[in-house]
Structure formats: C-alpha cells, structure tokens
Design a protein around this motif. Structure first.
Motif, PDB file in Angstrom:
ATOM      1  N   THR A  73       7.853   3.098   5.078  1.00 34.45           N
ATOM      2  CA  THR A  73       9.059   2.276   5.047  1.00 34.45           C
ATOM      3  C   THR A  73      10.247   3.074   4.516  1.00 34.45           C
ATOM      4  OG1 THR A  73       7.777   0.247   4.730  1.00 34.45           O
ATOM      5  CG2 THR A  73      10.093   0.181   4.082  1.00 34.45           C
ATOM      6  N   GLY A  74      10.018   3.800   3.417  1.00 34.72           N
ATOM      7  CA  GLY A  74      11.096   4.606   2.847  1.00 34.72           C
ATOM      8  C   GLY A  74      11.555   5.707   3.778  1.00 34.72           C
ATOM      9  N   GLU A 108      12.178   6.536  -3.154  1.00 36.71           N
ATOM     10  CA  GLU A 108      11.320   5.355  -3.240  1.00 36.71           C
ATOM     11  C   GLU A 108      10.060   5.520  -2.399  1.00 36.71           C
ATOM     12  OE1 GLU A 108      13.935   2.261  -2.048  1.00 36.71           O
ATOM     13  OE2 GLU A 108      14.896   2.067  -4.020  1.00 36.71           O
ATOM     14  N   SER A 109      10.173   6.279  -1.317  1.00 38.53           N
ATOM     15  CA  SER A 109       9.019   6.435  -0.425  1.00 38.53           C
ATOM     16  C   SER A 109       7.877   7.204  -1.076  1.00 38.53           C
ATOM     17  CB  SER A 109       9.440   7.142   0.867  1.00 38.53           C
ATOM     18  OG  SER A 109       9.627   8.528   0.651  1.00 38.53           O
ATOM     19  N   ILE A 110       8.211   8.024  -2.066  1.00 38.14           N
ATOM     20  CA  ILE A 110       7.154   8.778  -2.754  1.00 38.14           C
ATOM     21  C   ILE A 110       6.894   8.225  -4.151  1.00 38.14           C
ATOM     22  CG2 ILE A 110       7.548  10.892  -1.455  1.00 38.14           C
ATOM     23  CD1 ILE A 110       9.168  11.964  -3.788  1.00 38.14           C
ATOM     24  N   PRO A 118       0.845  -1.200   0.000  1.00 43.98           N
ATOM     25  CA  PRO A 118       0.000   0.000   0.000  1.00 43.98           C
ATOM     26  C   PRO A 118       0.876   1.245   0.000  1.00 43.98           C
ATOM     27  CG  PRO A 118      -0.771  -1.593   1.616  1.00 43.98           C
ATOM     28  CD  PRO A 118       0.539  -2.103   1.120  1.00 43.98           C
ATOM     29  N   ALA A 119       0.399   2.289  -0.641  1.00 47.30           N
ATOM     30  CA  ALA A 119       1.190   3.512  -0.793  1.00 47.30           C
ATOM     31  C   ALA A 119       1.656   4.072   0.546  1.00 47.30           C
ATOM     32  CB  ALA A 119       0.380   4.558  -1.555  1.00 47.30           C
ATOM     33  N   GLU A 120       0.769   4.056   1.545  1.00 47.35           N
ATOM     34  CA  GLU A 120       1.138   4.611   2.844  1.00 47.35           C
ATOM     35  C   GLU A 120       2.230   3.789   3.516  1.00 47.35           C
ATOM     36  OE1 GLU A 120       0.412   7.486   4.334  1.00 47.35           O
ATOM     37  OE2 GLU A 120      -0.479   7.932   2.395  1.00 47.35           O
TER      38      GLU A 120
END
Length: 277
Positions: A14-15, A164-166, A7-9
C-alpha cells in the motif's frame, strides 16, 4: 483490546503504491520522460517482483487513487482561487501525455482522459492520464508561484508513504530544515548565497532555490551526493537564477515603457471642469 493491523506485506505494498502514484505525478510535472518510464515500469512489475498480489482485481487502484487525490486537491485549490481549472478539451493534460508518456501507454492514456476521475478498474495508462491532469493543474504558476515548493511538497508525501511502507516509526522520518538547505546551497555555489537570514524575507527565486535543495536532500543526504548529482543540482539552481533575472528584466522593461523618453512618468490628462450653462 488489540488494534487491528494490516499484514506487513499489505502495508508495504500500500505504501509503495501510494509512493509510486506520487512519483508518476512528479515525473510528469518535471517533464522527465526517462524517470516516468522507469517509475511506470516499477509500478507494472511490482507484484511480479514481490511475490504476486492475491487480489487480482484492479492491482493499480492505489496508485491511481493517489494521483487522482493530488489532482482533486489541486482542482479544489484552483477553484478556491478562482483560477482556470481543467478545460473541457483537456488540452494541457493531453499535451503532457503526448509529450512524456511511453509509447506503450500513450494512446490508452489519452482515451482515459475524458473520464480521468471515474475509472473503476484502472490500468497503468489510467494512472498516467490522471497524473497528467494533476501535473497540468500544479504547473499553473498562479496556483503554485513556487514550482519547486510544489514539487517539494510532493516529495515529502512520497517519502512519508515510503517510510510507512517499511514501518519506520514517526521519529525516524526526517525533514530538511532551512539552515541545512542553505548551508548546502552555499556549498554548491562556492560561497555565501546571500540569502536574507529570515526566510520571511526570501523572494520567490530564493524560495525556489532552497526548495530545490531540500528536495534533493530528502532523497539523498549531502554526504552521499555524487559529483554528478551536485552538477545537476547546481544547473537547476542556475536555471532558477536565470529565470528570476529574465522575469526581473521583463518587469523593468514593462515599467520603462510607461515612462516618457525624458524620464518623466506619463501622467493621465486632467479633465477640465465643464462650464455651467
């Protein structure tokens, strides 16, 4: 078959936790108490500021794993080079915690040091402890002759995690080339810095200067660099130059000590052959 996607969130968190773990190591390595306190505050308040975290156990495990991963990598490199690693008393990491950790985490971080790589459910203080171990290892010049290059490597990994987080596509992740860094270095110094054209001919101090500039440009483009930031970076460059000059002077003095006052280098005495019986 469709690939499984987080999931995006969760991907974002995590990033960001990965990046914050790296930034904590970097702040300790820099000896930057204010930045360390700021990053620790970001880590401790992330879930509150971003809608909560549904998994209540070990919310800081990702940041801890990142810092521990850096420590383990540095430890392995040191062992491969036959260098001294983390001493049993953990004197250097302990000194870093005592000097740079905020008061609210210091005692607990010191308590975590004895088992820095075996914390099951880490808190923020455990992240501080393992970051101190990583920084203590990375600060060995025998392991990383170019300290600025070591820091640049950390920043690259941090920026990759943040990207990567975004969900930024790989082609949008930028690095800083030698030409761009040297051009900005020339601009900072008000003229040609005098670096050899080929990076293979750069000395350690030149590698350090370029790495320091690259690190800055990875975080802030030249066009967005403020006058205050330019002054800070210029001071860092001057400090590198002064350190290189002091090192050169020390080595020249050591060489001179081996030379007689008359200018002749001391030669070992020749042994006379023993007479036969």
């Amino acid at each position: 078959m469709r690939e499984f996607e987080l999931p995006a969130e969760m991907l974002r968190r995590t990033g960001q936790m990965d990046a914050l773990g790296g930034r904590i190591v970097l702040a300790v390595l820099d000896g930057d108490r204010d930045t360390l306190a700021e990053v620790l505050n970001q880590l401790s308040t992330w879930d509150r500021d971003h809608g909560g975290w549904p998994y209540h156990r070990a919310p800081f495990k990702m940041a801890y794993r990142t810092a521990a991963g850096h420590a383990s990598t540095f430890l392995r490199l040191a062992e491969e080079k036959g260098l001294s690693t983390v001493d049993t008393a953990l004197d250097r990491p302990r000194a870093l915690v005592e000097q740079y950790a905020p008061d609210s985490y210091r005692e607990q971080a010191l308590a975590h040091l004895s088992a820095w790589d075996r914390v099951v459910e880490p808190d923020v203080a455990a992240v501080v402890a393992v970051a101190a171990v990583a920084a203590a290892l990375a600060s060995q010049k025998a392991l990383f002759p170019s300290q600025e290059q070591a820091k640049l490597t950390l920043v690259r990994q941090i920026r990759r995690a943040e990207s990567e987080s975004i969900g930024s596509p790989p082609q949008e992740r930028t690095d800083v080339g030698d030409d761009e860094a040297v051009a900005f270095l020339d601009e900072l110094l008000g003229g040609d810095a005098g670096l050899p054209h080929s990076p293979s001919r750069w000395g350690l101090w030149e590698i350090d200067m370029v790495a320091a500039v690259k690190r800055h440009l990875l975080e802030t483009p030249a066009s967005a660099t403020s006058a205050a930031q330019r002054d800070d970076l210029r001071r860092r460059i001057v400090a590198i130059l002064e350190s290189a000059a002091a090192d050169l002077k020390s080595r020249n003095e050591a060489k001179a000590a081996k030379v007689r006052p008359g200018g002749q280098r001391t030669q070992p005495k020749k042994r006379k052959p023993r007479k036969g019986r």
